[in-house]
Scaffold this motif. Structure first.
Motif, short mmCIF file in Angstrom:
data_model
loop_
_atom_site.label_atom_id
_atom_site.label_comp_id
_atom_site.label_asym_id
_atom_site.label_seq_id
_atom_site.Cartn_x
_atom_site.Cartn_y
_atom_site.Cartn_z
N ASP A 148 0.80 -1.22 0.00
CA ASP A 148 0.00 0.00 0.00
C ASP A 148 0.84 1.27 0.00
OD1 ASP A 148 -2.30 -1.54 0.06
OD2 ASP A 148 -2.41 -1.53 2.25
N ARG A 149 2.15 1.14 -0.01
CA ARG A 149 3.03 2.32 0.11
C ARG A 149 3.64 2.72 -1.21
NH1 ARG A 149 3.96 4.08 5.00
NH2 ARG A 149 5.75 5.23 4.26
N HIS A 150 3.79 4.02 -1.39
CA HIS A 150 4.47 4.56 -2.56
C HIS A 150 5.95 4.12 -2.52
CE1 HIS A 150 5.59 7.29 -5.73
NE2 HIS A 150 6.57 7.75 -4.96
N GLY A 151 6.47 3.71 -3.65
CA GLY A 151 7.87 3.29 -3.73
C GLY A 151 8.08 1.79 -3.56
N PHE A 152 6.98 1.06 -3.34
CA PHE A 152 7.07 -0.38 -3.16
C PHE A 152 6.14 -1.07 -4.17
CE2 PHE A 152 8.49 1.53 0.74
CZ PHE A 152 9.58 0.76 1.10
N PRO A 153 6.47 -0.97 -5.46
CA PRO A 153 5.60 -1.58 -6.48
C PRO A 153 5.81 -3.09 -6.57
CG PRO A 153 7.52 -0.63 -7.54
CD PRO A 153 7.61 -0.28 -6.06
N ASP A 154 4.79 -3.75 -7.05
CA ASP A 154 4.86 -5.19 -7.33
C ASP A 154 5.42 -5.98 -6.14
OD1 ASP A 154 4.49 -7.49 -8.81
OD2 ASP A 154 6.47 -7.37 -9.73
N VAL A 155 4.88 -5.75 -4.97
CA VAL A 155 5.32 -6.47 -3.77
C VAL A 155 4.91 -7.94 -3.89
CG1 VAL A 155 5.08 -6.69 -1.27
CG2 VAL A 155 5.21 -4.43 -2.32
N ARG A 156 5.83 -8.83 -3.59
CA ARG A 156 5.55 -10.26 -3.67
C ARG A 156 6.34 -11.00 -2.59
NH1 ARG A 156 8.63 -7.79 -7.00
NH2 ARG A 156 10.64 -8.60 -7.61
N VAL A 157 5.80 -12.12 -2.18
CA VAL A 157 6.47 -12.98 -1.21
C VAL A 157 7.13 -14.11 -1.98
CG1 VAL A 157 6.16 -14.55 0.74
CG2 VAL A 157 4.88 -12.40 0.64
N CYS A 158 8.41 -14.27 -1.76
CA CYS A 158 9.17 -15.33 -2.41
C CYS A 158 9.42 -16.42 -1.35
CB CYS A 158 10.49 -14.79 -2.95
SG CYS A 158 10.28 -13.41 -4.09
N TRP A 159 8.68 -17.49 -1.50
CA TRP A 159 8.72 -18.58 -0.53
C TRP A 159 10.01 -19.37 -0.66
CZ3 TRP A 159 8.30 -23.99 -1.53
CH2 TRP A 159 8.10 -24.77 -0.39
N SER A 160 10.65 -19.67 0.46
CA SER A 160 11.85 -20.50 0.46
C SER A 160 11.45 -21.95 0.72
CB SER A 160 12.80 -20.05 1.57
OG SER A 160 13.88 -20.97 1.66
N PRO A 161 11.85 -22.85 -0.16
CA PRO A 161 11.54 -24.26 0.08
C PRO A 161 12.46 -24.91 1.12
CG PRO A 161 12.75 -24.02 -1.96
CD PRO A 161 12.50 -22.63 -1.44
N TYR A 162 13.45 -24.16 1.61
CA TYR A 162 14.42 -24.72 2.55
C TYR A 162 14.09 -24.29 3.97
CZ TYR A 162 16.68 -25.22 -1.92
OH TYR A 162 16.94 -25.53 -3.22
N ARG A 163 14.12 -25.22 4.89
CA ARG A 163 13.77 -24.92 6.29
C ARG A 163 14.77 -24.00 6.96
NH1 ARG A 163 10.10 -29.19 8.71
NH2 ARG A 163 10.48 -27.88 10.50
N ASP A 164 16.01 -24.00 6.48
CA ASP A 164 17.04 -23.18 7.12
C ASP A 164 17.28 -21.84 6.40
OD1 ASP A 164 18.20 -24.29 4.89
OD2 ASP A 164 20.09 -24.78 5.88
N ALA A 165 16.37 -21.46 5.51
CA ALA A 165 16.52 -20.19 4.79
C ALA A 165 15.24 -19.37 4.93
CB ALA A 165 16.80 -20.46 3.31
N CYS A 166 15.41 -18.07 5.04
CA CYS A 166 14.26 -17.18 5.21
C CYS A 166 13.50 -17.00 3.91
CB CYS A 166 14.74 -15.81 5.68
SG CYS A 166 15.29 -15.79 7.38
N HIS A 167 12.24 -16.67 4.05
CA HIS A 167 11.43 -16.24 2.92
C HIS A 167 11.80 -14.78 2.68
CE1 HIS A 167 9.23 -19.88 3.77
NE2 HIS A 167 9.08 -19.46 5.02
N THR A 168 11.45 -14.24 1.53
CA THR A 168 11.71 -12.83 1.29
C THR A 168 10.45 -12.13 0.81
OG1 THR A 168 12.49 -13.26 -0.96
CG2 THR A 168 14.17 -13.11 0.74
N VAL A 169 10.38 -10.88 1.15
CA VAL A 169 9.38 -9.98 0.60
C VAL A 169 10.17 -9.10 -0.36
CG1 VAL A 169 7.71 -8.16 1.08
CG2 VAL A 169 8.06 -10.01 2.73
N ALA A 170 9.81 -9.13 -1.63
CA ALA A 170 10.54 -8.37 -2.64
C ALA A 170 9.61 -7.35 -3.28
CB ALA A 170 11.09 -9.32 -3.70
#
Length: 147
Positions: free
Chosen positions: A82-104
């Motif tokens: 909902d914020r200006h400057g953050f277009p096309d926000v998406r969650v990139c799911w990590s299939p690995y238990r020891d790695a974080c997911h990312t919000v890009a």
């Protein structure tokens, strides 16, 4: 009355950028090609850990934030969308238990194996910051902290 659903929604919030654990204006401003982007930055607070999210603009084409839990990543993404400057926000799911997911946000990032300068320019770092990063990388033979 607070339900478990309500409590879950309260674990992610947006705060002023200056409250982010990783926010140091001088440090960030020296590394960004366009330090004015910091005016639109926010701290994404997951539980009680606020982390810096810098918007896109100018030569900065994208950004990301690492989040351990998928549900919290989805919450963070919905707040940034909902914020200006953050277009096309998406969650990139990590299939690995020891790695974080990312919000890009912004354009998709170049592959991680791409040249450091290409990746640094994508994220809007200055040429001086990219050169310093590359010099440290060559000197140590492993990845130093990002520029």
């Amino acid at each position: 009355m607070l339900t478990s659903d309500t409590v879950g929604r309260l674990t992610v919030s947006l705060r002023p950028a200056s409250e982010a654990y990783d926010y140091d204006y001088d440090y960030a401003a020296q590394r960004l090609a366009d330090p004015a982007l910091l005016a639109g930055a926010v701290a994404v607070c997951v539980f009680r850990a606020p982390l810096l999210a810098v918007p896109v603009g100018g030569v900065r084409l994208g950004g990301y934030l690492s989040v351990a839990e998928l549900s919290r990543a989805v919450e963070a993404g919905s707040l940034l969308a909902d914020r200006h400057g953050f277009p096309d926000v998406r969650v990139c799911w990590s299939p690995y238990r020891d790695a974080c997911h990312t919000v890009a946000w912004g354009y998709p990032a170049p592959p991680w194996w791409e040249d450091d300068a290409v990746v640094g320019r994508f994220y809007g770092y200055s040429e001086a910051a990219i050169a310093a990063y590359a010099l440290r990388h060559r000197a140590t033979g492993h990845d130093p902290p990002a520029p």
